[in-house]
Design an enzyme around this catalytic site. Structure first.
Site, PDB file in Angstrom:
ATOM      1  N   LYS A 118       1.644  99.235  60.092  1.00 54.46           N
ATOM      2  CA  LYS A 118       2.028  97.959  60.712  1.00 54.46           C
ATOM      3  C   LYS A 118       2.480  96.920  59.701  1.00 54.46           C
ATOM      4  CE  LYS A 118       0.149  98.439  65.200  1.00 54.46           C
ATOM      5  NZ  LYS A 118      -0.661  98.005  66.305  1.00 54.46           N
ATOM      6  N   LYS A 199       3.316 109.119  68.221  1.00 58.63           N
ATOM      7  CA  LYS A 199       2.444 109.054  69.394  1.00 58.63           C
ATOM      8  C   LYS A 199       3.054 108.103  70.417  1.00 58.63           C
ATOM      9  CE  LYS A 199      -0.156 105.159  67.709  1.00 58.63           C
ATOM     10  NZ  LYS A 199      -1.317 104.380  67.530  1.00 58.63           N
ATOM     11  N   LYS A 202       2.206 101.417  72.617  1.00 57.31           N
ATOM     12  CA  LYS A 202       2.587 100.167  73.281  1.00 57.31           C
ATOM     13  C   LYS A 202       3.618  99.413  72.473  1.00 57.31           C
ATOM     14  CE  LYS A 202      -2.067  99.245  74.945  1.00 57.31           C
ATOM     15  NZ  LYS A 202      -3.206  98.894  74.109  1.00 57.31           N
TER      16      LYS A 202
HETATM   17  P1  TYM Z   1      -5.297 100.531  71.686  1.00 63.00           P
HETATM   18  O1  TYM Z   1      -5.276  99.324  72.555  1.00 63.00           O
HETATM   19  O2  TYM Z   1      -4.120 100.793  70.831  1.00 63.00           O
HETATM   20  O3  TYM Z   1      -5.517 101.817  72.571  1.00 63.00           O
HETATM   21  C1  TYM Z   1      -6.581 101.938  73.514  1.00 63.00           C
HETATM   22  C2  TYM Z   1      -7.094 103.369  73.518  1.00 63.00           C
HETATM   23  O4  TYM Z   1      -6.028 104.295  73.826  1.00 63.00           O
HETATM   24  C3  TYM Z   1      -5.964 105.306  72.829  1.00 63.00           C
HETATM   25  N1  TYM Z   1      -4.557 105.731  72.643  1.00 63.00           N
HETATM   26  C4  TYM Z   1      -4.104 106.985  72.765  1.00 63.00           C
HETATM   27  N2  TYM Z   1      -4.738 108.137  73.065  1.00 63.00           N
HETATM   28  C5  TYM Z   1      -3.986 109.257  73.126  1.00 63.00           C
HETATM   29  N3  TYM Z   1      -2.649 109.284  72.922  1.00 63.00           N
HETATM   30  C6  TYM Z   1      -1.970 108.170  72.615  1.00 63.00           C
HETATM   31  N4  TYM Z   1      -0.655 108.198  72.429  1.00 63.00           N
HETATM   32  C7  TYM Z   1      -2.703 106.938  72.524  1.00 63.00           C
HETATM   33  N5  TYM Z   1      -2.366 105.655  72.247  1.00 63.00           N
HETATM   34  C8  TYM Z   1      -3.510 104.932  72.322  1.00 63.00           C
HETATM   35  C9  TYM Z   1      -6.532 104.653  71.573  1.00 63.00           C
HETATM   36  O5  TYM Z   1      -6.994 105.621  70.654  1.00 63.00           O
HETATM   37  C10 TYM Z   1      -7.636 103.807  72.143  1.00 63.00           C
HETATM   38  O6  TYM Z   1      -8.818 104.554  72.325  1.00 63.00           O
HETATM   39  N6  TYM Z   1      -8.181  99.241  67.770  1.00 63.00           N
HETATM   40  C11 TYM Z   1      -8.197  99.666  69.171  1.00 63.00           C
HETATM   41  C12 TYM Z   1      -8.898  98.699  70.080  1.00 63.00           C
HETATM   42  C13 TYM Z   1     -10.302  98.372  69.695  1.00 63.00           C
HETATM   43  C14 TYM Z   1     -11.421  99.225  69.813  1.00 63.00           C
HETATM   44  C15 TYM Z   1     -12.548  98.457  69.364  1.00 63.00           C
HETATM   45  C16 TYM Z   1     -11.598 100.544  70.245  1.00 63.00           C
HETATM   46  C17 TYM Z   1     -10.745  97.175  69.207  1.00 63.00           C
HETATM   47  N7  TYM Z   1     -12.102  97.252  69.013  1.00 63.00           N
HETATM   48  C18 TYM Z   1     -13.824  99.003  69.331  1.00 63.00           C
HETATM   49  C19 TYM Z   1     -12.888 101.077  70.214  1.00 63.00           C
HETATM   50  C20 TYM Z   1     -13.983 100.327  69.763  1.00 63.00           C
HETATM   51  C21 TYM Z   1      -6.759  99.815  69.649  1.00 63.00           C
HETATM   52  O7  TYM Z   1      -5.857  99.250  69.079  1.00 63.00           O
HETATM   53  O8  TYM Z   1      -6.626 100.546  70.796  1.00 63.00           O
END
Ligand code: TYM
Length: 335
Positions: A118, A199, A202
């Site tokens: 990023k 992957k 968003k």
């Molecule tokens: P975020 O918002 O990007 O994504 C939310 C969840 O979706 C999963 N994910 C995917 N799984 C499979 N294939 C994909 N292409 C894919 N894209 C996203 C992510 O692995 C995630 O589980 N940093 C985290 C948010 C966060 C968080 C936390 C998660 C903040 N604090 C504490 C767990 C515990 C994030 O950016 O997720």
């Protein structure tokens, strides 16, 4: 005791990667939790503070917080049985993040893939992008979570969270923080529909690369039609050689629970070609998402209900966080 915690950024409407990688696991866990006596309610956070690590228009952020909450409830997250809340409504996340930031080094943060990806090419790298994983560790450890259901892209952050928890425990000769383990579903990394080396994400500029959970049927059809495959006519499951087509088969399997080999064999027997197969996958996705979308349509127009859900969740989360943060202050010698 088992404490499940997870989070999602309100940077857009959740897509199929979020759904099969995380949200569906959360719903399945919730449904089996009631039978599990030792487990506390699952805690799901809409992490708005993480969402501002890169510039975000306030109106858009606000809008996506509601859309994200509405999507999660529509997917089956029950706000009565779980704690569904917005991160910034619990001030202790930021406070704990500071304490944990004193237990992590700059090289440890500099090694994070997400940070490297990023920050690459940015003229000015915000500090928040760099300390993002510290806030994520604070999210998890504030509730002394033991299990964190996430997709594959979050494994490195989880690993660092464990390192930080260990460091804290060792420094203060305590075992206050558990070592949270990631839980992974069957589909931990759903690929982009436009470029299977990436992957589904968003933040991808090409919206055809992802299917959002509330995309209308004709958009789903269009995106699947445009999905990158290869020049072979018939269907086979070869994730290495035919990654684009194999992603479509993964989607069918994610929806129906079949094995990819079964799907490929059926298609071969019936000599189904790629364009027919794409229509089939669109239809399955549209049918699977229809009940979620019907609930969403009602919910998204009921802001009062969404406010009540998030406020109630914040109340419950604050109660746990306040007690834990007080204990943490005592451990570090504060009062
Ligand atoms: P975020 O918002 O990007 O994504 C939310 C969840 O979706 C999963 N994910 C995917 N799984 C499979 N294939 C994909 N292409 C894919 N894209 C996203 C992510 O692995 C995630 O589980 N940093 C985290 C948010 C966060 C968080 C936390 C998660 C903040 N604090 C504490 C767990 C515990 C994030 O950016 O997720």
């Amino acid at each position: 005791d088992k404490q499940i915690f997870s989070g999602i950024q309100p940077t857009s409407i959740p897509h199929l990667g979020n759904y099969f990688g995380a949200i569906k696991q959360w719903v399945d866990m919730q449904n089996s939790l009631s039978k599990d006596q030792d487990t506390r309610p699952m805690i799901i956070s809409i992490v708005d503070l993480h969402a501002i690590t890169l510039p975000k228009d306030p109106r858009i952020l606000n809008d996506y917080i509601y859309k994200c909450a509405a999507t999660l409830v529509s997917c089956g997250i029950d706000p009565e049985r779980n704690i569904l809340y917005q991160q910034s409504q619990v001030a202790y996340h930021g406070q704990l993040s500071w304490i944990l930031g004193c237990k992590v080094t700059m090289p440890q943060l500099g090694r994070m893939h997400q940070f490297k990806f990023k920050s690459d090419g940015l003229a000015e790298v915000p500090l928040g992008l760099y300390t993002y994983p510290v806030l994520q560790a604070a999210d998890i450890l504030l509730y002394r979570a033991t299990h964190v259901p996430v997709g594959e892209d979050q494994l490195q952050h989880l690993e660092l969270c464990r390192t930080i928890a260990d460091k804290f425990n060792n420094t203060y000769s305590t075992n206050y923080f558990p070592s949270p383990i990631p839980l992974q579903g069957e589909f931990t990394r759903l690929k982009s529909l436009r470029d299977p080396s990436k992957k589904m994400s968003k933040s991808d500029a090409d919206s055809n690369s992802r299917i959002e959970l509330v995309d209308p049927p004709e958009i789903i059809e269009k995106k699947i039609k445009k999905a990158v495959t290869d020049s072979e006519r018939l269907i086979s499951y070869k994730p290495d050689k035919r990654p684009g087509l194999s992603t479509l088969i993964d989607l069918e399997c994610a929806v129906t629970g079949q094995l990819p080999e079964e799907v490929a064999e059926r298609c071969m027997l019936q000599a189904i070609d790629k364009s027919e197969y794409k229509k089939h996958v669109s239809k399955l996705l549209i049918e699977h998402l229809a009940p979620i979308q019907a609930k969403y349509k009602k919910l998204i127009n009921d802001k009062k209900l969404l406010d009540d859900i998030l406020d109630d969740g914040a109340k419950k989360a604050n109660k746990i966080a306040e007690k834990n943060f007080h204990d943490i202050c005592k451990i570090i010698g504060s009062r």
